[in-house]
Design a protein around this motif. Structure first.
Motif, PDB file in Angstrom:
ATOM      1  N   ALA A 208      -6.680   9.164   1.876  1.00 37.15           N
ATOM      2  CA  ALA A 208      -7.210  10.215   2.764  1.00 37.15           C
ATOM      3  C   ALA A 208      -7.827   9.575   3.996  1.00 37.15           C
ATOM      4  O   ALA A 208      -8.596   8.611   3.884  1.00 37.15           O
ATOM      5  CB  ALA A 208      -8.257  11.030   2.019  1.00 37.15           C
ATOM      6  N   ASP A 209      -7.488  10.090   5.154  1.00 42.38           N
ATOM      7  CA  ASP A 209      -8.061   9.542   6.382  1.00 42.38           C
ATOM      8  C   ASP A 209      -9.490  10.035   6.604  1.00 42.38           C
ATOM      9  O   ASP A 209     -10.252   9.424   7.339  1.00 42.38           O
ATOM     10  CB  ASP A 209      -7.187   9.937   7.580  1.00 42.38           C
TER      11      ASP A 209
ATOM     12  N   ALA B 225      -0.080   3.914  -1.671  1.00 43.25           N
ATOM     13  CA  ALA B 225      -0.971   5.058  -1.913  1.00 43.25           C
ATOM     14  C   ALA B 225      -1.128   5.909  -0.661  1.00 43.25           C
ATOM     15  O   ALA B 225      -1.045   5.409   0.461  1.00 43.25           O
ATOM     16  CB  ALA B 225      -2.338   4.559  -2.369  1.00 43.25           C
TER      17      ALA B 225
ATOM     18  N   MET C 204       0.853  -1.206   0.000  1.00 42.76           N
ATOM     19  CA  MET C 204       0.000   0.000   0.000  1.00 42.76           C
ATOM     20  C   MET C 204       0.883   1.248   0.000  1.00 42.76           C
ATOM     21  O   MET C 204       1.198   1.799   1.052  1.00 42.76           O
ATOM     22  CB  MET C 204      -0.877   0.022   1.255  1.00 42.76           C
TER      23      MET C 204
ATOM     24  N   ASN D 178     -12.403   7.848   7.096  1.00 40.39           N
ATOM     25  CA  ASN D 178     -12.444   6.792   6.092  1.00 40.39           C
ATOM     26  C   ASN D 178     -11.999   5.495   6.736  1.00 40.39           C
ATOM     27  O   ASN D 178     -11.216   5.521   7.695  1.00 40.39           O
ATOM     28  CB  ASN D 178     -11.472   7.129   4.945  1.00 40.39           C
ATOM     29  N   PRO D 179     -12.449   4.361   6.224  1.00 37.05           N
ATOM     30  CA  PRO D 179     -11.926   3.096   6.766  1.00 37.05           C
ATOM     31  C   PRO D 179     -10.444   2.978   6.457  1.00 37.05           C
ATOM     32  O   PRO D 179      -9.967   3.522   5.461  1.00 37.05           O
ATOM     33  CB  PRO D 179     -12.716   2.025   6.007  1.00 37.05           C
ATOM     34  N   ASP D 180      -9.697   2.291   7.288  1.00 37.22           N
ATOM     35  CA  ASP D 180      -8.272   2.054   7.049  1.00 37.22           C
ATOM     36  C   ASP D 180      -8.155   0.750   6.257  1.00 37.22           C
ATOM     37  O   ASP D 180      -8.397  -0.341   6.793  1.00 37.22           O
ATOM     38  CB  ASP D 180      -7.518   1.959   8.384  1.00 37.22           C
ATOM     39  N   ILE D 181      -7.800   0.873   4.997  1.00 34.08           N
ATOM     40  CA  ILE D 181      -7.813  -0.280   4.088  1.00 34.08           C
ATOM     41  C   ILE D 181      -6.875  -1.386   4.578  1.00 34.08           C
ATOM     42  O   ILE D 181      -7.251  -2.556   4.631  1.00 34.08           O
ATOM     43  CB  ILE D 181      -7.423   0.160   2.653  1.00 34.08           C
ATOM     44  N   LEU D 182      -5.678  -0.988   4.955  1.00 37.94           N
ATOM     45  CA  LEU D 182      -4.687  -1.977   5.414  1.00 37.94           C
ATOM     46  C   LEU D 182      -5.096  -2.616   6.735  1.00 37.94           C
ATOM     47  O   LEU D 182      -5.040  -3.842   6.878  1.00 37.94           O
ATOM     48  CB  LEU D 182      -3.345  -1.289   5.628  1.00 37.94           C
TER      49      LEU D 182
ATOM     50  N   ARG E 269       4.437   2.023  15.845  1.00 42.46           N
ATOM     51  CA  ARG E 269       3.043   1.875  16.280  1.00 42.46           C
ATOM     52  C   ARG E 269       2.162   1.368  15.123  1.00 42.46           C
ATOM     53  O   ARG E 269       1.341   0.467  15.281  1.00 42.46           O
ATOM     54  CB  ARG E 269       2.527   3.233  16.792  1.00 42.46           C
ATOM     55  N   LYS E 270       2.397   1.910  13.915  1.00 43.98           N
ATOM     56  CA  LYS E 270       1.580   1.506  12.756  1.00 43.98           C
ATOM     57  C   LYS E 270       1.829   0.044  12.375  1.00 43.98           C
ATOM     58  O   LYS E 270       0.913  -0.664  11.986  1.00 43.98           O
ATOM     59  CB  LYS E 270       1.896   2.396  11.543  1.00 43.98           C
TER      60      LYS E 270
ATOM     61  N   GLY F  97       3.066  -1.819   4.406  1.00 39.28           N
ATOM     62  CA  GLY F  97       2.490  -0.478   4.509  1.00 39.28           C
ATOM     63  C   GLY F  97       3.559   0.580   4.391  1.00 39.28           C
ATOM     64  O   GLY F  97       4.762   0.302   4.534  1.00 39.28           O
TER      65      GLY F  97
ATOM     66  N   LYS G   1      -1.493  -2.158  12.560  1.00 41.02           N
ATOM     67  CA  LYS G   1      -2.043  -2.669  11.290  1.00 41.02           C
ATOM     68  C   LYS G   1      -1.596  -4.110  11.029  1.00 41.02           C
ATOM     69  O   LYS G   1      -1.889  -4.672   9.986  1.00 41.02           O
ATOM     70  CB  LYS G   1      -1.633  -1.756  10.130  1.00 41.02           C
TER      71      LYS G   1
ATOM     72  N   ALA H   2       4.550   4.589   5.785  1.00 45.89           N
ATOM     73  CA  ALA H   2       4.192   5.612   6.766  1.00 45.89           C
ATOM     74  C   ALA H   2       4.864   6.907   6.348  1.00 45.89           C
ATOM     75  O   ALA H   2       6.088   6.975   6.267  1.00 45.89           O
ATOM     76  CB  ALA H   2       4.645   5.198   8.156  1.00 45.89           C
ATOM     77  N   ALA H   3       4.048   7.871   6.017  1.00 45.88           N
ATOM     78  CA  ALA H   3       4.569   9.185   5.641  1.00 45.88           C
ATOM     79  C   ALA H   3       4.491  10.045   6.886  1.00 45.88           C
ATOM     80  O   ALA H   3       3.402  10.340   7.368  1.00 45.88           O
ATOM     81  CB  ALA H   3       3.715   9.768   4.525  1.00 45.88           C
ATOM     82  N   GLU H   4       5.643  10.399   7.427  1.00 43.87           N
ATOM     83  CA  GLU H   4       5.646  11.129   8.696  1.00 43.87           C
ATOM     84  C   GLU H   4       6.349  12.476   8.556  1.00 43.87           C
ATOM     85  O   GLU H   4       7.215  12.654   7.695  1.00 43.87           O
ATOM     86  CB  GLU H   4       6.343  10.308   9.789  1.00 43.87           C
TER      87      GLU H   4
HETATM   88  N1  CTP Z   1      -3.722   3.502   4.745  1.00 42.55           N
HETATM   89  C1  CTP Z   1      -4.830   2.762   4.440  1.00 42.55           C
HETATM   90  N2  CTP Z   1      -6.082   3.292   4.601  1.00 42.55           N
HETATM   91  C2  CTP Z   1      -6.240   4.528   5.132  1.00 42.55           C
HETATM   92  C3  CTP Z   1      -5.093   5.279   5.474  1.00 42.55           C
HETATM   93  C4  CTP Z   1      -3.846   4.726   5.270  1.00 42.55           C
HETATM   94  O1  CTP Z   1      -4.703   1.626   3.980  1.00 42.55           O
HETATM   95  N3  CTP Z   1      -7.454   5.007   5.294  1.00 42.55           N
HETATM   96  C5  CTP Z   1      -2.390   2.911   4.536  1.00 42.55           C
HETATM   97  C6  CTP Z   1      -1.465   3.717   3.644  1.00 42.55           C
HETATM   98  O2  CTP Z   1      -1.575   3.343   2.285  1.00 42.55           O
HETATM   99  C7  CTP Z   1      -0.104   3.406   4.216  1.00 42.55           C
HETATM  100  C8  CTP Z   1      -0.370   3.162   5.671  1.00 42.55           C
HETATM  101  O3  CTP Z   1      -1.756   2.859   5.773  1.00 42.55           O
HETATM  102  O4  CTP Z   1       0.433   2.231   3.647  1.00 42.55           O
HETATM  103  C9  CTP Z   1      -0.043   4.305   6.578  1.00 42.55           C
HETATM  104  O5  CTP Z   1      -0.636   5.469   6.169  1.00 42.55           O
HETATM  105  P1  CTP Z   1      -0.446   6.856   6.916  1.00 42.55           P
HETATM  106  O6  CTP Z   1      -1.375   7.858   6.343  1.00 42.55           O
HETATM  107  O7  CTP Z   1       0.990   7.210   7.033  1.00 42.55           O
HETATM  108  O8  CTP Z   1      -0.896   6.503   8.359  1.00 42.55           O
HETATM  109  P2  CTP Z   1      -2.271   6.467   9.094  1.00 42.55           P
HETATM  110  O9  CTP Z   1      -2.542   5.066   9.416  1.00 42.55           O
HETATM  111  O10 CTP Z   1      -3.295   7.198   8.344  1.00 42.55           O
HETATM  112  O11 CTP Z   1      -1.909   7.174  10.457  1.00 42.55           O
HETATM  113  P3  CTP Z   1      -1.785   8.712  10.859  1.00 42.55           P
HETATM  114  O12 CTP Z   1      -2.945   9.397  10.267  1.00 42.55           O
HETATM  115  O13 CTP Z   1      -1.797   8.641  12.326  1.00 42.55           O
HETATM  116  O14 CTP Z   1      -0.456   9.182  10.328  1.00 42.55           O
END
Ligand code: CTP
Length: 421
Positions: free
Chosen positions: A277-278, A274, A272, A309-313, A340-341, A326, A345, A328-330
């Motif tokens: 959007a959260d 991509a 993942m 949004n649902p967290d796909i992963l 933590r992620k 996965g 996840k 993590a863009a930090e």
């Molecule tokens: N991801 C996902 N579904 C979402 C958000 C993120 O599957 N709704 C996946 C991204 O593709 C990436 C990983 O989760 O591989 C981490 O995404 P990131 O945006 O860095 O982290 P979040 O889990 O959204 O955490 P935070 O908002 O706390 O940074």
């Protein structure tokens, strides 16, 4: 991937022969050793000099050259080739190949060549659609040839139809894919997500992000070149899409979730990359939001409620058969957030990068990432081109897939436990 590969490259007599010159040029630039074979009719359109100038090697046009070598030229060229490409392949040459004729250098070499065959047919629309041509293509495909179909568009005949020679990048991608069949991802199905999602505000506006798609596409191309069957789920991107894989276009996070769920059914790994959007706008406006309309507050401000949004992963945490990677863009506390992620996840690997660092992250050609492994290992990588980052990620995935395979194989039985009667 193309570096040092020996390519026997046949060019037939069609107007697209001039486009084949560009393919040969790009192959030479990529380090391939290209032996060009022109048919007699190809020479009516292009010259041997064009191709030898581009390939930096001799060009072959006739069977009847006294070489003085033990093996005839067509046998030698066929035997040493890693891949035989015929581009453009005309209706006439397809017919000759289908029937096993050997009446010139190219068709004789094709019979003598044990390497895989890639055909790139290009011709006038009706000639391509003719049942004879289609039957020949089917027969050649049944015998193992890979056929890169022509494109629809303007043809030299003046009509718009099917028969156009594909662009150079598409042909190179198909060649890489064919050569990659012996790679360490051969037989694996992988899914990569790339780009960013767009969450609509109204029919003309959206909430987006700065993801370019570069990292996801580098991952997809690297997997393709190592032999994987690749599906990419693509959101909004600002770079050209790769060739040689299945592409699913999506826009929102919910669409991406839907597409990922569909395509992972038979996949071995999901990466993942991509930027999903959260949050999305709870109720996007059905019509364009106008200034001064009822949607606006008295002070000119506008309220918009965002929902998660649902967290796909994370939702796929139970899909144990699927290896999940996965990103993590930090922007702060990278190690803490990444660790933590990885756990929350339940990932097999997490690729973390600091997106505000120079030469890293969105739109950059390079990336400096740290790999967080499920067993607790933390592996920082130096700044690398995104393709090299992709290579490192697939190296780790290949090892994990192998480990998984060996775990699921039947354990060897201790002979002492065999029944004696
Ligand atoms: N991801 C996902 N579904 C979402 C958000 C993120 O599957 N709704 C996946 C991204 O593709 C990436 C990983 O989760 O591989 C981490 O995404 P990131 O945006 O860095 O982290 P979040 O889990 O959204 O955490 P935070 O908002 O706390 O940074």
């Amino acid at each position: 991937m193309l570096q040092g590969k020996r390519i026997a490259f046949g060019v037939c007599g069609g107007i697209a022969a001039y486009k084949a010159a560009d393919v040969v040029s790009k192959l030479q630039q990529a380090g391939a050793l290209v032996d060009v074979i022109l048919t007699e009719h190809a020479e009516a359109f292009v010259t041997a000099l064009t191709f030898s100038t581009l390939s930096h090697r001799p060009v072959y046009t006739t069977l009847w050259e006294p070489t003085g070598d033990a093996a005839a030229r067509h046998i030698e060229l066929g035997a040493r080739a890693d891949l035989l490409v015929i581009a453009p392949a005309t209706a006439h040459t397809l017919a000759r190949l289908a029937h096993g004729l050997a009446d010139d250098m190219l068709t004789t070499l094709a019979l003598a060549c044990p390497a895989p065959l890639l055909l790139v047919p290009a011709m006038e629309h009706h000639m391509y659609q003719h049942p004879a041509t289609q039957a020949n293509l089917r027969l050649l495909a049944e015998r193992g040839a890979t056929i890169l179909p022509p494109e629809v568009g303007h043809l030299a005949s003046g009509i718009v139809g099917i028969g156009r020679f594909p662009e150079t990048a598409a042909i190179l991608a198909e060649m890489r894919r064919r050569l990659g069949r012996s790679g360490d991802l051969a037989g694996r199905r992988v899914v990569v997500t790339a780009g960013g999602t767009r969450e609509p505000i109204d029919p003309v506006r959206y909430i987006g992000n700065r993801s370019s798609g570069l990292m996801g596409f580098a991952l997809a191309e690297e997997a393709r070149d190592r032999g994987a069957e690749v599906t990419v789920v693509v959101g909004a991107v600002s770079v050209r899409e790769p060739f040689g894989m299945t592409i699913r276009h999506v826009s929102t996070a919910l669409e991406m979730r839907e597409a990922v769920r569909e395509v992972i059914a038979k996949a071995d790994a999901l990466v993942m990359a991509a930027a999903v959007a959260d949050y999305r706008v709870e109720h996007p406006a059905r019509h364009k939001i106008k200034k001064g309309s009822q949607a606006e507050n008295a002070d000119g401000s506008l309220n918009m409620r965002l929902v998660r949004n649902p967290d796909i992963l994370a939702e796929l945490a139970d899909a144990r058969a699927l290896l999940r990677v996965g990103f993590a863009a930090e922007t702060t506390d990278l190690t803490e957030h990444a660790a933590r992620k990885l756990v929350s996840k339940q990932l097999d690997l997490l690729v973390a990068n600091d997106v505000v660092r120079e030469n890293s992250g969105f739109g950059s050609a390079t990336n400096e990432v740290t790999l967080f492994h499920a067993d607790g290992r933390v592996e920082p990588l130096p700044p690398l081109p995104k393709r090299d980052v992709a290579r490192a990620i697939w190296d780790r995935v290949v090892s994990l897939l192998r480990e998984r395979d060996s775990e699921t194989e039947m354990p060897e039985r201790d002979p002492a436990t065999f029944p004696t009667a």
